[in-house]
Scaffold this motif. Sequence first.
Motif, PDB file in Angstrom:
ATOM      1  N   ILE A  23       3.986   2.050  -2.463  1.00  0.00           N
ATOM      2  CA  ILE A  23       3.659   3.161  -3.455  1.00  0.00           C
ATOM      3  C   ILE A  23       3.538   4.463  -2.654  1.00  0.00           C
ATOM      4  O   ILE A  23       3.010   4.429  -1.663  1.00  0.00           O
ATOM      5  CB  ILE A  23       2.485   2.838  -3.960  1.00  0.00           C
ATOM      6  CG1 ILE A  23       2.367   1.563  -4.854  1.00  0.00           C
ATOM      7  CG2 ILE A  23       1.877   4.120  -4.888  1.00  0.00           C
ATOM      8  CD1 ILE A  23       3.266   1.665  -6.225  1.00  0.00           C
ATOM      9  N   PRO A  24       4.377   5.393  -3.012  1.00  0.00           N
ATOM     10  CA  PRO A  24       4.449   6.603  -2.097  1.00  0.00           C
ATOM     11  C   PRO A  24       2.956   7.234  -1.954  1.00  0.00           C
ATOM     12  O   PRO A  24       2.140   7.114  -3.161  1.00  0.00           O
ATOM     13  CB  PRO A  24       5.154   7.585  -3.096  1.00  0.00           C
ATOM     14  CG  PRO A  24       6.140   6.808  -3.952  1.00  0.00           C
ATOM     15  CD  PRO A  24       5.015   5.611  -4.269  1.00  0.00           C
ATOM     16  N   SER A  25       2.506   7.736  -1.073  1.00  0.00           N
ATOM     17  CA  SER A  25       1.035   8.282  -0.704  1.00  0.00           C
ATOM     18  C   SER A  25       0.703   9.249  -1.787  1.00  0.00           C
ATOM     19  O   SER A  25       1.487  10.124  -2.205  1.00  0.00           O
ATOM     20  CB  SER A  25       0.844   8.745   0.657  1.00  0.00           C
ATOM     21  OG  SER A  25       1.705   9.881   0.890  1.00  0.00           O
ATOM     22  N   GLY A  26      -0.460   9.169  -2.236  1.00  0.00           N
ATOM     23  CA  GLY A  26      -0.717  10.205  -3.262  1.00  0.00           C
ATOM     24  C   GLY A  26      -0.651   9.643  -4.681  1.00  0.00           C
ATOM     25  O   GLY A  26      -1.323  10.081  -5.696  1.00  0.00           O
ATOM     26  N   GLN A  27       0.204   8.496  -4.832  1.00  0.00           N
ATOM     27  CA  GLN A  27       0.565   8.116  -6.177  1.00  0.00           C
ATOM     28  C   GLN A  27      -0.339   6.825  -6.477  1.00  0.00           C
ATOM     29  O   GLN A  27      -0.573   6.084  -5.432  1.00  0.00           O
ATOM     30  CB  GLN A  27       1.921   7.600  -6.232  1.00  0.00           C
ATOM     31  CG  GLN A  27       2.734   8.813  -6.864  1.00  0.00           C
ATOM     32  CD  GLN A  27       4.520   8.353  -6.892  1.00  0.00           C
ATOM     33  OE1 GLN A  27       4.592   7.196  -7.424  1.00  0.00           O
ATOM     34  NE2 GLN A  27       5.176   9.294  -6.776  1.00  0.00           N
ATOM     35  N   LYS A  28      -0.753   6.648  -7.560  1.00  0.00           N
ATOM     36  CA  LYS A  28      -1.826   5.333  -7.993  1.00  0.00           C
ATOM     37  C   LYS A  28      -0.685   4.147  -8.244  1.00  0.00           C
ATOM     38  O   LYS A  28       0.124   4.282  -8.921  1.00  0.00           O
ATOM     39  CB  LYS A  28      -2.409   5.640  -9.270  1.00  0.00           C
ATOM     40  CG  LYS A  28      -3.540   4.860  -9.356  1.00  0.00           C
ATOM     41  CD  LYS A  28      -4.443   5.232 -10.680  1.00  0.00           C
ATOM     42  CE  LYS A  28      -5.223   3.896 -11.528  1.00  0.00           C
ATOM     43  NZ  LYS A  28      -5.395   2.816 -10.649  1.00  0.00           N
ATOM     44  N   GLY A  29      -1.216   3.120  -7.645  1.00  0.00           N
ATOM     45  CA  GLY A  29      -0.487   1.751  -7.714  1.00  0.00           C
ATOM     46  C   GLY A  29      -1.350   1.015  -8.495  1.00  0.00           C
ATOM     47  O   GLY A  29      -2.264   1.155  -9.273  1.00  0.00           O
ATOM     48  N   PRO A  30      -0.660  -0.447  -8.784  1.00  0.00           N
ATOM     49  CA  PRO A  30      -1.062  -1.179  -9.524  1.00  0.00           C
ATOM     50  C   PRO A  30      -2.315  -2.029  -9.067  1.00  0.00           C
ATOM     51  O   PRO A  30      -3.256  -2.195  -9.844  1.00  0.00           O
ATOM     52  CB  PRO A  30      -0.287  -2.229  -9.803  1.00  0.00           C
ATOM     53  CG  PRO A  30       0.742  -2.199  -8.631  1.00  0.00           C
ATOM     54  CD  PRO A  30       0.760  -0.705  -8.166  1.00  0.00           C
ATOM     55  N   ASN A  31      -2.471  -2.025  -7.741  1.00  0.00           N
ATOM     56  CA  ASN A  31      -3.530  -2.853  -7.098  1.00  0.00           C
ATOM     57  C   ASN A  31      -3.665  -2.648  -5.760  1.00  0.00           C
ATOM     58  O   ASN A  31      -2.759  -2.906  -4.857  1.00  0.00           O
ATOM     59  CB  ASN A  31      -3.057  -4.437  -7.398  1.00  0.00           C
ATOM     60  CG  ASN A  31      -4.108  -5.438  -6.839  1.00  0.00           C
ATOM     61  OD1 ASN A  31      -4.851  -5.587  -5.719  1.00  0.00           O
ATOM     62  ND2 ASN A  31      -4.977  -6.184  -7.960  1.00  0.00           N
ATOM     63  N   LYS A  32      -4.799  -2.371  -5.445  1.00  0.00           N
ATOM     64  CA  LYS A  32      -4.849  -1.805  -3.931  1.00  0.00           C
ATOM     65  C   LYS A  32      -5.014  -3.167  -2.955  1.00  0.00           C
ATOM     66  O   LYS A  32      -4.233  -2.685  -1.948  1.00  0.00           O
ATOM     67  CB  LYS A  32      -6.379  -1.086  -3.709  1.00  0.00           C
ATOM     68  CG  LYS A  32      -6.649  -0.564  -2.263  1.00  0.00           C
ATOM     69  CD  LYS A  32      -5.908   0.839  -2.462  1.00  0.00           C
ATOM     70  CE  LYS A  32      -6.414   1.768  -1.169  1.00  0.00           C
ATOM     71  NZ  LYS A  32      -5.887   1.287   0.319  1.00  0.00           N
ATOM     72  N   ASN A  33      -5.466  -4.072  -3.333  1.00  0.00           N
ATOM     73  CA  ASN A  33      -5.434  -5.123  -2.288  1.00  0.00           C
ATOM     74  C   ASN A  33      -3.908  -5.623  -2.114  1.00  0.00           C
ATOM     75  O   ASN A  33      -3.414  -5.857  -0.891  1.00  0.00           O
ATOM     76  CB  ASN A  33      -6.242  -6.323  -2.892  1.00  0.00           C
ATOM     77  CG  ASN A  33      -7.596  -6.253  -2.688  1.00  0.00           C
ATOM     78  OD1 ASN A  33      -8.089  -5.411  -1.798  1.00  0.00           O
ATOM     79  ND2 ASN A  33      -8.302  -7.177  -3.334  1.00  0.00           N
ATOM     80  N   ASP A  34      -3.124  -5.668  -3.113  1.00  0.00           N
ATOM     81  CA  ASP A  34      -1.583  -6.011  -3.175  1.00  0.00           C
ATOM     82  C   ASP A  34      -0.925  -5.009  -1.856  1.00  0.00           C
ATOM     83  O   ASP A  34       0.178  -5.571  -1.236  1.00  0.00           O
ATOM     84  CB  ASP A  34      -1.032  -6.222  -4.298  1.00  0.00           C
ATOM     85  CG  ASP A  34      -1.590  -7.626  -5.039  1.00  0.00           C
ATOM     86  OD1 ASP A  34      -2.168  -8.469  -4.507  1.00  0.00           O
ATOM     87  OD2 ASP A  34      -1.523  -7.722  -6.446  1.00  0.00           O
ATOM     88  N   GLN A  35      -1.347  -3.798  -2.432  1.00  0.00           N
ATOM     89  CA  GLN A  35      -0.456  -2.732  -1.914  1.00  0.00           C
ATOM     90  C   GLN A  35      -0.714  -2.814  -0.113  1.00  0.00           C
ATOM     91  O   GLN A  35      -0.100  -2.703   0.618  1.00  0.00           O
ATOM     92  CB  GLN A  35      -1.032  -1.324  -2.436  1.00  0.00           C
ATOM     93  CG  GLN A  35      -0.197  -1.087  -3.552  1.00  0.00           C
ATOM     94  CD  GLN A  35      -1.085   0.132  -4.525  1.00  0.00           C
ATOM     95  OE1 GLN A  35      -1.617  -0.361  -5.657  1.00  0.00           O
ATOM     96  NE2 GLN A  35      -1.239   1.167  -3.880  1.00  0.00           N
ATOM     97  N   ASP A  36      -2.266  -3.132   0.029  1.00  0.00           N
ATOM     98  CA  ASP A  36      -2.546  -3.130   1.374  1.00  0.00           C
ATOM     99  C   ASP A  36      -1.826  -4.291   2.043  1.00  0.00           C
ATOM    100  O   ASP A  36      -1.165  -4.241   3.274  1.00  0.00           O
ATOM    101  CB  ASP A  36      -3.974  -3.224   1.718  1.00  0.00           C
ATOM    102  CG  ASP A  36      -4.561  -1.914   1.491  1.00  0.00           C
ATOM    103  OD1 ASP A  36      -3.996  -0.668   1.169  1.00  0.00           O
ATOM    104  OD2 ASP A  36      -5.639  -1.814   1.073  1.00  0.00           O
ATOM    105  N   ALA A  37      -1.848  -5.536   1.334  1.00  0.00           N
ATOM    106  CA  ALA A  37      -1.155  -6.565   2.002  1.00  0.00           C
ATOM    107  C   ALA A  37       0.351  -6.227   2.237  1.00  0.00           C
ATOM    108  O   ALA A  37       0.631  -6.595   3.146  1.00  0.00           O
ATOM    109  CB  ALA A  37      -1.179  -7.866   1.052  1.00  0.00           C
ATOM    110  N   PHE A  38       1.103  -5.838   1.176  1.00  0.00           N
ATOM    111  CA  PHE A  38       2.455  -5.200   1.446  1.00  0.00           C
ATOM    112  C   PHE A  38       2.551  -4.132   2.749  1.00  0.00           C
ATOM    113  O   PHE A  38       3.510  -4.450   3.373  1.00  0.00           O
ATOM    114  CB  PHE A  38       3.015  -4.753   0.205  1.00  0.00           C
ATOM    115  CG  PHE A  38       4.526  -4.358   0.543  1.00  0.00           C
ATOM    116  CD1 PHE A  38       5.481  -5.339   0.233  1.00  0.00           C
ATOM    117  CD2 PHE A  38       4.637  -3.215   0.627  1.00  0.00           C
ATOM    118  CE1 PHE A  38       6.719  -5.042   0.557  1.00  0.00           C
ATOM    119  CE2 PHE A  38       6.117  -2.902   1.068  1.00  0.00           C
ATOM    120  CZ  PHE A  38       7.262  -3.810   0.936  1.00  0.00           C
TER     121      PHE A  38
END
Lengths: 377, 377
Positions: free
Chosen positions: A265-280
């Motif tokens: 997810i581009p920085s500054g944009q809201k994604g669906p799930n912080k944990n999943d994004q961090d994992a990725f």
Amino acid sequence: MKKFILSFGIILTGLLLTACGSADNLQGGTTSSGPKTQLTGQTDSSYYQGVIENGRYQTSKSRGVSVQQESNQFNIKGFENGLLNISKKQFSTKKYIFQEGQYLSTNTVENWLNRKSKTNPTGLNPTSNGSTSPTKRNPLYLSQIDEQDFVVQNGKKLNLSGMTIGLAINSVDYFKKSQNGPTLQTNISDAQVQSQGKAIANQVLQRVRKIKGVGNIPIVIALYKQASNDSLVGGSFFDYSVNTGSSSAVSTWKPINQQTYVFPIPSGQKGPNKNDQDAFDNFKSQVQNFFPNLSGVVAQVQYTDGILSGMNVNITTQFYSQTEIISFTQYLQQAAEKYLPQTAPIDISVQSTEGMESFLSRGINQKNFTAHIFNSY
Amino acid sequence: MKKFILSFGIILTGLLLTACGSADNLQGGTTSSGPKTQLTGQTDSSYYQGVIENGRYQTSKSRGVSVQQESNQFNIKGFENGLLNISKKQFSTKKYIFQEGQYLSTNTVENWLNRKSKTNPTGLNPTSNGSTSPTKRNPLYLSQIDEQDFVVQNGKKLNLSGMTIGLAINSVDYFKKSQNGPTLQTNISDAQVQSQGKAIANQVLQRVRKIKGVGNIPIVIALYKQASNDSLVGGSFFDYSVNTGSSSAVSTWKPINQQTYVFPIPSGQKGPNKNDQDAFDNFKSQVQNFFPNLSGVVAQVQYTDGILSGMNVNITTQFYSQTEIISFTQYLQQAAEKYLPQTAPIDISVQSTEGMESFLSRGINQKNFTAHIFNSY
């Protein structure tokens, strides 16, 4: 009863496929005089069998319309895959056989996808209001129609027993003021996507009910919101309805809570799930640092009811040697098992300019990834 | 003893990989002060683990030379894959860890691959005789050098314990009389490929023995005959030798009886095995008739000691819809199991202009093909 049907389906396949005697003929016959019908076989129960007639796949009567009209192939594949998943809720892969749409022709679909006009009275997109202003013109809402037929064996025949129709609605409509002018766009709000989609669905249902041979089968209609042309992931379904008996207007819509995203997810944009994004992101940084040269790492992800329901990771790297690809793939397997979310099915493909070098996959209830490294002799 | 080593190898991996505490660090450490060494992990015992240092893959000291110099990528992949298989005969994947070549640098390899001359005294290709006639000039014989190192864990260190060197010899040498002139070719007879390859191998062995750090390890040297640049399959290995102790000249060559072909064999040409060719032709005609549009079906095949030892089938088709790909793949699974030879490992990939759509694979001792259809969200 269900068990009986299941066994029957398997026997049918067996019969058709073992009926053939000679080594150069896969065909079995369902009738002695009519076309020889055969099934494709089934890799596993997550897929429908398809219909082969006289040794050739029975293609859709509107074959190729979507491929010709859509600029973003993710909107085609995502639409068709998603529609199959909706069909499976209603028409079991164990009982039903999939048949490419046989009731809507290329001509019909092309007319329906066009604007309504004097010369095209069946057009399902609105008549032009004459404006070429992006915000004032009437956009085209309907972008794709996909018909999926579901048949069951009855004696020597395959009888139409269900149908699913997918309608893909633009979230952005692209247009040009003049043939060589720049491409402009009209954005369509979610509220418009929904209301226009539902209105079109009612017209489609009414028309399809009248087509000869369709009769009182259950007809599933599903609505898909297309992604923009520059998106690296397709859109998503938001509503579907099951229309039984002779109903020619949708009475109940069932919402589908599904979204697609591209990771990272581009920085500054809201994604669906912080944990999943961090994992990725952790996976990505491990993978990108593996070689001295940078590898690209992006993923298509899908969320259903707020939970990750699927991920396709695409890794692009430069090919230097087969041994590097082998080591990289083994490393990816460990890194994927360590970092990526456990719950969803995940595919990972490694691409170079020469094509796919290797890929890894973990199914929905599997613990470990399996890997395949493409060989060459 | 062998069992002990096996367990040890597995423990080593376990140690290195479980040693890391934080979620964003895959690295374990073998020494507290030196570079942190880690292994790639092992997908299965048919592959070697590779070496990672400080989180980055330890690439070859001559990385990229082959990719830059070879026009036919099949000669690179086939060469490296085949060399790995020869290595596995001598260096078990359970005991040994694979390390990309660390003793021959880019500079060394490039010099060795060039002609011998006053400015390049280490060149392993013959000095030019001045002729530019395809049949009279001295061709370049040596085309690729691949060094594979095999290390074992000893306390906190990875010790070099074996090496394999592959030498790829041209069957055709391509050249130009002038920079913008047409590409001409000198054909090299099998007898020349063999005698020149063996002579070069002796020089290489002698030189490698003298490199600091190599010592008295077993050195495997293998000779590969390259395919022509327009071939759709790589060449094949024809001889190898295991050189133990301090030997600096090859005493015994072991012949490798291996050939590669492209199926279908053009009519009028002699192929390796009529039964296998007929089986493939039957498969091909079934597959080509599946869609109204034609699908291309070709295969790389390898024979070892006269028996089919591997097949890669490449099917190109036009993408019309995901449901067609699903049906096609399921059909292919049945057709492949019905027609294709049972003994050898077989990969089948389905390609469209968009890339790989699906693939099927059957391992060496498996009865059935597994299939994977590439999804998109």
